[in-house]
Design an enzyme around this catalytic site. Structure first.
Site, PDB file in Angstrom:
ATOM      1  N   GLN A 111       0.702  -1.098   0.020  1.00 59.65           N
ATOM      2  CA  GLN A 111      -0.068   0.025  -0.008  1.00 59.65           C
ATOM      3  C   GLN A 111       0.855   1.229   0.071  1.00 59.65           C
ATOM      4  O   GLN A 111       1.510   1.872   1.058  1.00 59.65           O
ATOM      5  CB  GLN A 111      -0.919   0.049   1.133  1.00 59.65           C
ATOM      6  N   SER A 114       1.057   6.366   2.496  1.00 59.62           N
ATOM      7  CA  SER A 114       1.596   7.442   3.384  1.00 59.62           C
ATOM      8  C   SER A 114       2.771   8.015   2.656  1.00 59.62           C
ATOM      9  O   SER A 114       3.705   7.426   1.879  1.00 59.62           O
ATOM     10  CB  SER A 114       2.232   7.130   4.876  1.00 59.62           C
ATOM     11  N   GLU A 234      -9.389  -1.770   5.954  1.00 59.04           N
ATOM     12  CA  GLU A 234      -7.998  -1.961   6.750  1.00 59.04           C
ATOM     13  C   GLU A 234      -8.390  -2.077   8.206  1.00 59.04           C
ATOM     14  O   GLU A 234      -7.660  -2.824   8.809  1.00 59.04           O
ATOM     15  CB  GLU A 234      -7.077  -0.705   6.492  1.00 59.04           C
TER      16      GLU A 234
END
Ligand SMILES: Cc1cc2nc3c(=O)[nH]c(=O)nc-3n(C[C@H](O)[C@H](O)[C@H](O)COP(=O)(O)OP(=O)(O)OC[C@H]3O[C@@H](n4cnc5c(N)ncnc54)[C@H](O)[C@@H]3O)c2cc1C
Lengths: 397, 360
Positions: A111, A114, A234
């Site tokens: 993923q 961030s 998530e």
């Protein structure tokens, strides 16, 4: 479909595919093609369009037959986050391309959300995607930027990626959701060592990385909306699994208590039982959440489950170290490794204590979850905000 | 394991109970509940005139009673009815070699119809696993002795009295009751005294023990429902208040310090709902895990209700400290309920024994 009929199908499948005599990958692919992978997915995509509640019986029937599984702990991001997003927002072609190898574990996912400047405030992200032409002359996107804290990027073949496609719009509007092929040139994955000594996560530098337009999930500028599917899933994926009583950290602590009577003391017993009660309350709340989701009821409790999971893990692992006294002063191994999953069970109590610190940061910090619960569940008024209607490029940073 | 969700039938029951408890003062809420809706007979088997539902439904009633902090003798009724049904039909956990009680069977129809309130005579603070107290002695068919802080006995028609050598029923008119000034004014307490009171023997000491243990377990599970209801009222009324109360030109509910406290409380209430449902389901099904589930429920839901009520008072500011505001009824009810049928600490100790985590 009744449970009997479903387990009947599993039996038929097992009769035709002897787990002992079939290659692991062939077995998993056939299981997917028979619709017995994730039964709540549509027919043709590994499922039978059933309720999620039907899944445990299927998994149990396969496990009882000694069938190989897809090592779910090592492909959690794919199963828990990428798959539901691809299912919900992907085209037929995208679903056909990605879901099968994702489920069998042939292709690991990570993923890329961030960034150094965008954590809790994910929508502030600055990785840029601009339109361009690919090596094969087709339309697509050229991506530049830096991602950080990317778990398992060192194992992954694919990534779900958020990038900014329009910096002139307010921050939530100019984001697009992509799938990134990590084998493409320009992707540089570097380990980031964490407090446990190992490196589960990475920083990922993206330099002129080519992404075909066919790898876009959802519309241009729709990325924030698509990302909600990932983030909601998530939170359920972290701490929401179906587990028996005394699974996880409380199990390790209870075993220590039973096996080492010399550690017991009057003050510690009540503290132990408080944690036992909290663990069981969390487990039952997660069970109830899964029942709600299976019954098609909104599961706002997802954030609660993740919040409570982090709090509990930190309390249990901290208590375990103190209970151990002298042994609590030791650590198993500081060697820098590149693990394929988080090994709560086999590592030492010191590892559990340290790794649990990540639970209140990863997947949305506990503070952010409290904001979400307060505003979206309880309907409390939002904080006054300075960033909503300002173009992303003009935000202070 | 049975479902942790509510059925449609339970939601209908909830709506009826809520309506009955909302009726303006002056109306007899208990009659409306017991006979009007038929709550008194919910968990009584049909052969004795009951509805043949279960303690699961009784726990839903308790949630609404808690939400309204209603001064109705629901807990007392549940404890008495649990003792009587156990004596009448036994439980899976009990050695049913003991002959079942004809006396209990005779009493149940009137109890099920709501005409006769049967209350179990025990100190409300009795902890889990406590033996049948020896404070009341039987001499033939006459009872002598006294029990303190008995809940809901004041409106009772019949008192069910467990003693070490037998289970007895006493017409309430044959006992002397001295009301106690209670911390929680919504649940009346009294000292019940028997002076050679004429009693009907319902069963022997073994039956008394079985009825006592079942009542404590069922009571703990149903009380958790009440604590959940108290916590839910406290949370939702506080959320409503902080949305409309302005200070510093903002609703106080927009301050993060306030929001996070309420979010954390919501997490705990969410867990309390799952835990209370699990306990209600286990006692309804006479599940082997019922003792664990009941103590788990008290260990978790008691403190959650207290914290919810304390947050309710604090986040209402000065108005929350007044007699006029309803918050104090909930605070007192929550704190007293946390002591009723054993404190969280006592239930944690009991759990330690049940799940093989011994203290030393
Ligand atoms: C083990 C681990 C694995 C991870 N894996 C991945 C991954 O695979 N992919 C990925 O994209 N990301 C991953 N992350 C990143 C994670 O999502 C972020 O770290 C997280 O969202 C927090 O962002 P930040 O680190 O920038 O902290 P910041 O956002 O800078 O937060 C600093 C502190 O401020 C608080 N704070 C921030 N905003 C507010 C607010 N509005 N109100 C109150 N408090 C606030 C935070 O709660 C925190 O305590 C991982 C993180 C960890 C620890």
């Amino acid at each position: 479909m009744q449970t009997d009929e479903l387990t009947g199908r599993v039996r038929e499948f097992l009769a035709a595919h002897d787990p002992a005599g079939t290659q692991r990958l062939d077995f998993l692919r056939a299981r997917f093609d028979a619709g017995l992978a994730w039964v709540s997915f549509p027919v043709g995509l590994g499922g039978l369009g059933l309720s999620r509640a039907a899944q445990p019986a299927v998994d149990a029937a396969f496990a009882a037959a000694g069938a190989p599984d897809n090592d779910p702990l090592s492909i959690g991001i794919g199963l828990g986050m990428a798959a539901p997003t691809i299912l919900r927002h992907g085209t037929d072609e995208q679903r056909q391309r990605w879901l099968r190898p994702l489920w069998t574990g042939e292709e690991v996912w990570c993923q890329l959300f961030s960034e150094p400047g965008a954590g809790s405030d994910l929508a502030a992200l600055g990785t840029r995607a601009v339109r361009g032409t690919g090596p094969d002359g087709t339309d697509g996107w050229i991506v530049n930027g830096q991602k950080v804290w990317t778990s398992m990027a060192h194992q992954a073949r694919w990534a779900i990626l958020l990038a900014r496609t329009d910096p002139d719009l307010p921050k939530h509007q100019g984001i697009t959701y992509f799938v990134c092929d990590l084998t493409h040139p320009g992707v540089d994955v570097r380990p980031l060592r964490q407090i446990t000594g190992e490196a589960e996560f990475n920083e990922v530098f993206l330099t002129d990385v080519w992404i075909p337009d066919g790898y876009r999930l959802g519309g241009v500028g729709e990325g924030w909306r698509v990302a909600q599917t990932t983030l909601m899933n998530e939170r359920v994926a972290i701490g929401g699994g179906a587990v028996p009583r005394e699974a996880g950290m409380i199990g390790a602590l209870s075993r220590t208590w039973r096996e080492r009577p010399e550690l017991r003391g009057p003050g510690t017993h009540d503290a132990l039982m408080k944690l036992w009660v909290a663990a069981e309350a969390g487990r039952l709340a997660a069970t109830r959440l899964r029942e709600q989701l299976a019954a098609g009821q909104p599961g706002a409790e997802g954030s609660a489950v993740k919040y409570a999971f982090a709090r509990l893990n930190q309390e249990v692992s901290g208590f375990e170290l103190e209970l151990l006294g002298a042994d609590g002063l030791t650590y198993d191994d500081w060697t820098m490794r590149r693990p394929s999953h988080v090994d709560w069970e086999n590592r030492s109590p010191g590892y559990r204590y340290l790794r649990a610190k990540g639970n209140s940061i990863e997947g949305g910090t506990s503070e952010i979850l409290c904001n979400i619960i307060a505003e979206r569940v309880l309907g409390l008024p939002p904080e006054p905000r300075a960033d909503k209607d300002v173009a992303w490029k003009d935000l202070p940073r | 394991m049975s479902t942790l969700l509510y059925s449609d039938v339970e939601e209908d029951l909830r709506a009826s109970v809520r309506q009955a408890l909302d009726r303006p003062a002056g109306g007899d809420a208990w009659r409306a509940l017991a006979t009007g809706i038929g709550c008194a007979g919910l968990a009584v088997p049909e052969e004795f005139g009951g509805a043949g539902a279960s303690w699961r439904e009784a726990a839903v009633v308790a949630e609404e009673v808690g939400r309204a902090a209603a001064p109705v003798p629901w807990l007392g009724s549940v404890l008495g009815t649990a003792a009587l049904t156990t004596a009448a039909v036994g439980t899976a956990a009990v050695d049913t070699a003991a002959p079942l009680s004809a006396g209990a069977r005779d009493l149940l129809p009137a109890v099920a119809s709501g005409d006769l309130l049967a209350v179990l005579v025990l100190p409300l603070s009795t902890p889990p696993g406590a033996p049948v107290p020896a404070t009341v002695r039987a001499d033939g068919h006459a009872l002598t002795g006294s029990v303190t802080t008995v809940a809901d006995a004041q409106g009772a028609g019949v008192l069910i009295v467990p003693t070490p050598d037998g289970l007895y029923a006493v017409d309430a008119a044959h006992a002397e009751q001295t009301p106690v000034t209670a911390l929680d004014q919504t649940r009346p307490l009294s000292t019940v005294t028997f002076s050679s009171a004429q009693a009907t023997r319902l069963g022997d000491g073994a039956m008394a023990g079985a009825a006592w243990a079942a009542a404590l377990r069922i009571g703990a599970a149903v009380l958790a429902g009440e604590q959940l209801g108290v916590a839910e009222w406290c949370l939702s009324s506080t959320v409503d208040y902080v949305k409309t109360r302005y200070q510093f030109a903002r609703p106080v509910g927009s301050f993060q310090a306030v929001k996070h406290r309420l979010a954390q409380l919501w997490v705990d209430v969410t867990q309390a709902r799952a835990v209370a449902r699990y306990a209600a389901g286990c006692v309804a099904d006479d599940d082997p895990d019922a003792a664990v589930a009941a103590s788990l429920a008290q260990a978790h839901c008691g403190p959650v209700a207290v914290r919810a009520a304390e947050e309710c008072v604090q986040l209402h500011g000065g108005i929350g400290f007044t007699w006029e505001h309803r918050a104090h009824w909930y605070l007192k009810r929550a704190k007293a309920a946390a002591i009723a049928l054993g404190t969280a600490t006592q239930h944690r100790a009991a759990l330690g024994d049940l799940v093989s985590l011994p203290p030393n």
